[in-house]
Design a protein around this motif. Structure first.
Motif, PDB file in Angstrom:
ATOM      1  N   ARG A   1       0.801  -0.683  -0.122  1.00 36.43           N
ATOM      2  CA  ARG A   1       0.461  -0.023  -0.036  1.00 36.43           C
ATOM      3  C   ARG A   1       0.748   1.205   0.330  1.00 36.43           C
ATOM      4  NH1 ARG A   1      -1.109   3.103   4.782  1.00 36.43           N
ATOM      5  NH2 ARG A   1      -0.412   1.661   5.686  1.00 36.43           N
ATOM      6  N   GLN A   2       2.457   1.150   0.967  1.00 30.86           N
ATOM      7  CA  GLN A   2       2.746   2.569   0.774  1.00 30.86           C
ATOM      8  C   GLN A   2       3.539   2.835  -0.264  1.00 30.86           C
ATOM      9  OE1 GLN A   2       4.873   1.728   4.577  1.00 30.86           O
ATOM     10  NE2 GLN A   2       3.259   2.048   6.154  1.00 30.86           N
ATOM     11  N   ALA A   3       4.096   1.924  -0.821  1.00 29.69           N
ATOM     12  CA  ALA A   3       4.605   1.491  -2.062  1.00 29.69           C
ATOM     13  C   ALA A   3       3.690   2.699  -3.297  1.00 29.69           C
ATOM     14  CB  ALA A   3       5.300   0.367  -2.718  1.00 29.69           C
ATOM     15  N   ARG A   4       2.434   2.485  -3.023  1.00 28.56           N
ATOM     16  CA  ARG A   4       1.560   2.720  -4.094  1.00 28.56           C
ATOM     17  C   ARG A   4       1.610   3.986  -3.269  1.00 28.56           C
ATOM     18  NH1 ARG A   4      -2.724   0.066  -4.050  1.00 28.56           N
ATOM     19  NH2 ARG A   4      -2.472  -1.616  -2.521  1.00 28.56           N
TER      20      ARG A   4
ATOM     21  N   ARG B   1      -3.273  -6.993  -4.938  1.00 23.52           N
ATOM     22  CA  ARG B   1      -2.450  -7.680  -5.192  1.00 23.52           C
ATOM     23  C   ARG B   1      -2.971  -9.194  -5.089  1.00 23.52           C
ATOM     24  NH1 ARG B   1       0.865  -7.301  -0.475  1.00 23.52           N
ATOM     25  NH2 ARG B   1       0.299 -10.156   0.300  1.00 23.52           N
ATOM     26  N   ARG B   2      -4.189  -8.983  -5.205  1.00 32.95           N
ATOM     27  CA  ARG B   2      -5.270 -10.105  -6.235  1.00 32.95           C
ATOM     28  C   ARG B   2      -4.363 -10.281  -7.257  1.00 32.95           C
ATOM     29  NH1 ARG B   2      -8.390 -15.059  -4.788  1.00 32.95           N
ATOM     30  NH2 ARG B   2      -9.628 -15.410  -6.604  1.00 32.95           N
ATOM     31  N   GLN B   3      -4.628  -9.177  -7.905  1.00 36.08           N
ATOM     32  CA  GLN B   3      -4.695  -9.275  -9.594  1.00 36.08           C
ATOM     33  C   GLN B   3      -3.027  -9.175  -9.697  1.00 36.08           C
ATOM     34  OE1 GLN B   3      -5.523  -5.553 -10.975  1.00 36.08           O
ATOM     35  NE2 GLN B   3      -5.353  -6.640 -13.619  1.00 36.08           N
ATOM     36  N   GLN B   4      -2.370  -8.894  -9.495  1.00 35.63           N
ATOM     37  CA  GLN B   4      -0.537  -9.051  -8.999  1.00 35.63           C
ATOM     38  C   GLN B   4      -0.648 -10.565  -8.946  1.00 35.63           C
ATOM     39  OE1 GLN B   4       1.723  -7.041  -6.870  1.00 35.63           O
ATOM     40  NE2 GLN B   4       3.516  -6.828  -7.948  1.00 35.63           N
ATOM     41  N   ALA B   5      -0.958 -10.807  -8.228  1.00 37.37           N
ATOM     42  CA  ALA B   5      -0.411 -13.075  -8.449  1.00 37.37           C
ATOM     43  C   ALA B   5      -1.712 -13.373  -8.882  1.00 37.37           C
ATOM     44  CB  ALA B   5      -0.785 -12.711  -6.214  1.00 37.37           C
TER      45      ALA B   5
END
Length: 389
Positions: A90-93, A195-199
């Motif tokens: 979240r922080q990275a975004r 996160r789900r889409q990325q993984a």
């Protein structure tokens, strides 16, 4: 922490390690559940064990992990490392802390101060097959209903609605549920869905590997155990927020395809071997529950009894693999921090947590072995307490 079963004909009786009030409420919920049950098709009966990363389970267990509702057993119900990873993403975004993160202390206080909220640890299992949108919609209907079980359009969501409505029946409990659901919707958009889409591709590959490894390395060697326990089919829900302690919920509801087991999705040090080891342990819980009945009075509190039962389940899985699948024993011991030489009969007393357990843990181990149809050297079957009911 677990839910197990004993069978009489076609009926499944839920026997949770909850306080007396929750046992009564869940028993009432079961009456409602059985009203919705319909026969399984032949195709479903041959399905074996399935492995899935369900969006609702991912969201729900994410929320409880963020709240930090870890339970009191020897192994955590949720993974603290997962929470740190999700926060870093979240922080990275460049996103601020979510409302759920801000309210976590309030939710944790509410959950810990009311034993009824222990049902939250099992909610996705009761919504098997419903999907995220349908599950959330039916839960909102429960939260907004002044009392009783509200009507639910989706047949697959009726079991979950019946259970939650029976256990969380008061206006205060339902208001807490309503607010928690609102926070979960916000988490889905800000954290879980990205996160789900990325993984997604990685998760699909992992699910296929789990299915293949279960079929080749476990299903055959454990076939006699699975048949005896009526565990030839079921669903494994994988969620990244779960800790080392899984969940076992018996077969029930309109799509009676066997039990549901919720486990951590492989990530980092949690390998495919580790997850399959955890599945073996969870499938031991019905046998452990039967073996444990005569020993429950040895523990002064339900917390100590639950911890002992959890440790007994770990020993049960080790015994089962030692006899039927020795090639998988090393991975199992690694998963649960067992010495390479094995647990032995100190599975309770060696931890230092169970005062006085050394006096009877040999008998408990032998009772577990009897439920598994194993013979232990030097133990007379007629000298053991009877645990099967």
């Amino acid at each position: 922490m677990f839910v197990v079963e004993s069978r009489t004909g076609k009926h499944t009786h839920i026997r949770p390690p909850f306080p007396g009030t929750i046992r009564v409420l869940l028993a009432a919920a079961l009456v409602t559940i059985l009203c919705y049950a319909v026969p399984s098709s032949a195709q479903e009966s041959d399905a074996g064990w399935t492995f899935e990363n369900d969006g609702f389970a991912e969201l729900w267990f994410h929320g409880l992990a963020v709240v930090g509702y870890y339970g009191f057993g020897p192994m955590p119900l949720y993974d603290p490392g997962y929470v740190l990873d999700a926060r870093s993403d979240r922080q990275a975004r460049a996103l601020d802390a979510t409302p759920l993160e801000g309210d976590r202390a309030t939710f944790l206080r509410a959950f810990q101060n009311d034993d009824a909220f222990e049902v939250l640890h099992f909610v996705p299992a009761y919504y098997r097959g419903a999907g995220r949108s349908s599950a959330m919609e039916s839960l909102k209907a429960v939260a907004e209903a002044p009392s009783g079980v509200p009507p639910v359009r989706d047949e697959a969501a009726r079991v979950g609605s019946a259970v939650v409505a029976q256990v969380l029946a008061s206006p205060a409990q339902r208001e807490t549920l309503r607010t928690f659901l609102q926070r979960l919707e916000e988490e889905w958009t800000a954290v879980v869905a990205p996160r789900r889409q990325q993984a997604a591709a990685e998760h699909q590959a992992v699910l296929a590997e789990l299915k293949a490894r279960w079929q080749t390395d476990y299903e055959g060697p454990l076939s006699s155990f699975l048949e005896a326990e009526e565990l030839g089919q079921g669903s494994v829900m994988l969620a990244t927020g779960l800790g080392a302690e899984g969940r076992f919920v018996p077969a029930s509801g309109p799509l009676d395809r066997g039990p549901v087991v919720a486990l951590s999705m492989p990530r980092g040090e949690i390998t495919v071997d580790a997850v399959l080891s955890s599945l073996v342990r969870e499938l031991c819980f019905p046998a452990v529950r039967r073996a444990f009945v005569p020993f429950e009075g040895r523990f002064p509190t339900r917390v100590e009894a639950s911890r002992a039962s959890d440790l007994a389940a770990t020993r049960c899985g080790e015994l089962l693999l030692e006899r039927h699948a020795p090639a998988q024993v090393a991975a199992y011991r690694t998963r649960f921090g067992i010495p390479a030489s094995g647990t032995g009969r100190g599975f309770l007393s060696a931890s230092g947590q169970m005062t006085g357990a050394a006096a009877f843990e040999g008998q408990l181990e032998a009772a577990i072995a009897r439920e598994l149809n194993l013979d232990l050297d030097g133990v007379r079957a007629d000298a053991l307490p009877v645990g099967r009911n």
